[in-house]
Design an enzyme around this catalytic site. Structure first.
Site, PDB file in Angstrom:
ATOM      1  N   LYS A 111      46.200  15.345  26.336  1.00 42.00           N
ATOM      2  CA  LYS A 111      46.458  14.217  25.431  1.00 42.00           C
ATOM      3  C   LYS A 111      47.738  13.498  25.790  1.00 42.00           C
ATOM      4  O   LYS A 111      47.818  12.280  25.672  1.00 42.00           O
ATOM      5  CB  LYS A 111      46.501  14.694  23.974  1.00 42.00           C
ATOM      6  CG  LYS A 111      45.128  15.041  23.418  1.00 42.00           C
ATOM      7  CD  LYS A 111      45.188  15.264  21.924  1.00 42.00           C
ATOM      8  CE  LYS A 111      43.814  15.629  21.390  1.00 42.00           C
ATOM      9  NZ  LYS A 111      43.852  15.970  19.966  1.00 42.00           N
ATOM     10  N   LYS A 115      31.422  10.028  21.157  1.00 44.68           N
ATOM     11  CA  LYS A 115      31.459   8.639  20.712  1.00 44.68           C
ATOM     12  C   LYS A 115      32.142   7.759  21.736  1.00 44.68           C
ATOM     13  O   LYS A 115      31.710   6.635  21.983  1.00 44.68           O
ATOM     14  CB  LYS A 115      32.201   8.556  19.383  1.00 44.68           C
ATOM     15  CG  LYS A 115      31.386   9.093  18.241  1.00 44.68           C
ATOM     16  CD  LYS A 115      32.043   8.682  16.974  1.00 44.68           C
ATOM     17  CE  LYS A 115      31.059   8.000  16.067  1.00 44.68           C
ATOM     18  NZ  LYS A 115      31.738   7.650  14.802  1.00 44.68           N
ATOM     19  N   LYS A 133      29.039  15.407  28.252  1.00 46.74           N
ATOM     20  CA  LYS A 133      28.854  15.883  26.881  1.00 46.74           C
ATOM     21  C   LYS A 133      28.727  14.692  25.933  1.00 46.74           C
ATOM     22  O   LYS A 133      29.389  13.668  26.130  1.00 46.74           O
ATOM     23  CB  LYS A 133      30.080  16.727  26.527  1.00 46.74           C
ATOM     24  CG  LYS A 133      29.883  17.658  25.372  1.00 46.74           C
ATOM     25  CD  LYS A 133      31.121  18.539  25.200  1.00 46.74           C
ATOM     26  CE  LYS A 133      31.333  18.827  23.737  1.00 46.74           C
ATOM     27  NZ  LYS A 133      32.507  19.636  23.458  1.00 46.74           N
TER      28      LYS A 133
END
Ligand code: TRP
Ligand code: SF4
Length: 327
Positions: free
Chosen positions: A114, A197, A194
Site C-alpha cells: 500500500k 472491483k 482475482k
C-alpha cells in the site's frame, strides 16, 4: 453466559459486494453463525488510512452494510456494527501502540504494497493499520478470526501483540486462532485475475439478472471451443469455475460430458450457470431491496450492534488500562 466460542472479522467498506466476496467470505461467515458468537465490523477507520474521498465514504459504508446484511449477516443472529461507532477500538489501539516495536510494522507485506501505491501519502495510520486490526480482535477476546490467506500475517502479528502485552502486564488477551475459510478464490470475468472491483471484472451480488447475463454472455470460455462442434475442457474454462460454486453435482457431470463431447454450446452452458446463480442471488437482491426501503431499520440494527459491541469492548479496555497502571 454464552458457552459458544467467539469470532470476529472485519469488512472493508468498499461499497456493494461481488460474488467473489460472497463465495470467498460471506457464505462461510453465515455458516459459522450457527456455531459461534459472531462479531462483524465494517472497518471505516482502516479505510481512511489510504487516500480516499470523504464525500464518498458514507455511501461505501452504507452499501457494504446493506449488501452484507442482505447476503446473510442477519443482525438478529450476529453483532454487526461500524468500527468508528465503537471508539474503544481506537483507544485500545493507542495502548497497543505502546507495546509494539516500530521495526515489525514496516516489514508487513500489506504495508509495503500500500505504501508503494500511496507514495505521497504514507501516513502513520497506514503504518499502524495492523495495530488497529489487533485492537479490533483483542478487544472482544476473540477465539478465532475467519479471514482469507492474505490476512495470515496480520493475524500472526495480532498474536504477537497479545503475547507481548501478556508478557509485560499479565495474562489477559487470548491468542486468536486463524480460521482460513473454506471460501473459494473466485476469478474475475476476464479469467486472468482475482475478482475485484478495481479490475472491473466482477459480478455484483445485487445486480439485476439481465445485467448479469450481459456480463456472462461475452465472457471468455475454453479457447479450444472456437466452433460449436469443437470439444472443450471445463478445467480450462473460467465459466466452469463459476458452475462449481452454484451448480449441483449431477448437472455438473452433464456439463463436463456436454463440453468434452461438444454436445452443448457455451451459450447454453452459460444459461444454465445464470439460472443456478440467480437461485442464490435472487433472495439476496430481494432482501437488499427490502432493506433499502427501510433505512431506519438498518440504522437501528447498526446502533444496536454498536451498543452490544461497546458493552464488551468497554469491559476489556478497562481491564487493560488497569493492568497498564492507568488510574
Ligand atoms: N485487514 C482486513 C482486510 O484487509 C480487514 C480487517 C480489519 C480485519 N480489522 C479486522 C479482518 C479484524 C479481520 C479481523 O481484509
Ligand atoms: Fe466452458 Fe461450458 Fe463452454 Fe465448456 S461448454 S467451454 S464449460 S462455457
Amino acid at each position: 453466559m454464552s458457552p459458544r466460542k467467539r469470532i470476529l472479522s472485519g469488512i472493508q467498506p468498499s461499497g456493494t459486494i461481488h460474488i467473489g466476496n460472497y463465495f470467498g467470505a460471506v457464505e462461510n461467515w453465515v455458516r459459522l453463525m450457527a456455531d459461534y458468537d459472531c462479531f462483524f465490523t465494517i472497518v471505516d477507520l482502516h479505510a481512511i488510512t489510504v487516500t480516499y474521498d470523504p464525500k464518498l465514504l458514507p455511501q461505501r459504508v452504507w452499501d457494504a452494510a446493506l449488501d452484507n446484511m442482505a447476503a446473510g449477516l442477519d443482525p438478529a443472529r450476529c453483532t454487526i456494527f461500524i468500527q468508528s461507532h465503537v471508539p474503544e477500538h481506537a483507544e485500545l489501539c493507542w495502548l497497543l501502540n505502546c507495546v509494539t516495536p516500530l521495526g515489525e510494522l514496516g516489514r508487513m507485506t500489506q504495508f509495503k504494497e500500500k505504501s508503494e501505491r500511496e507514495r505521497e501519502n504514507v501516513t502513520a495510520g497506514l503504518l499502524n493499520y495492523p495495530i488497529l486490526q489487533a485492537a479490533d480482535i483483542l478487544i472482544y477476546k476473540a477465539d478465532a478470526v475467519p479471514v482469507g490467506e492474505d490476512q495470515a500475517q496480520h493475524l500472526e502479528f495480532t498474536r504477537e501483540v497479545a503475547r507481548r502485552f501478556n508478557g509485560r502486564f499479565g495474562d489477559y488477551f487470548p491468542e486468536p486462532a486463524t480460521l482460513i475459510g473454506r471460501g473459494a478464490r473466485v476469478m474475475g470475468l476476464d479469467g486472468d485475475s482475482k475478482m475485484s472491483k478495481s479490475m472491473d471484472n466482477f459480478i455484483g451480488v445485487t445486480e439485476e439478472p439481465d445485467a448479469i447475463w450481459e456480463k456472462l454472455r461475452p465472457a471468455k470460455t475454453d479457447e479450444a471451443r472456437k466452433r460449436r462442434t469443437d470439444p472443450g475442457s471445463p478445467d480450462k474454462c473460467n465459466i466452469f469455475g463459476y458452475h462449481k460454486l452454484v451448480t449441483p453435482e449431477g448437472e455438473l457431470r452433464e456439463i463436463v460430458a456436454g463440453c468434452t463431447g461438444a454436445s452443448i454450446g457455451c451459450i447454453d452452458c452459460k444459461k444454465i450457470l445464470h439460472r443456478n446463480l440467480m437461485k442464490v442471488l435472487d433472495p439476496i437482491r430481494e432482501r437488499r431491496r427490502d432493506l433499502a426501503l427501510h433505512p431506519d431499520r438498518v440504522r437501528e440494527a447498526l446502533d444496536e450492534g454498536a451498543r452490544k459491541a461497546r458493552a464488551v469492548a468497554r469491559e476489556t479496555l478497562d481491564g487493560a488500562k488497569k493492568l497498564m497502571g492507568l488510574l
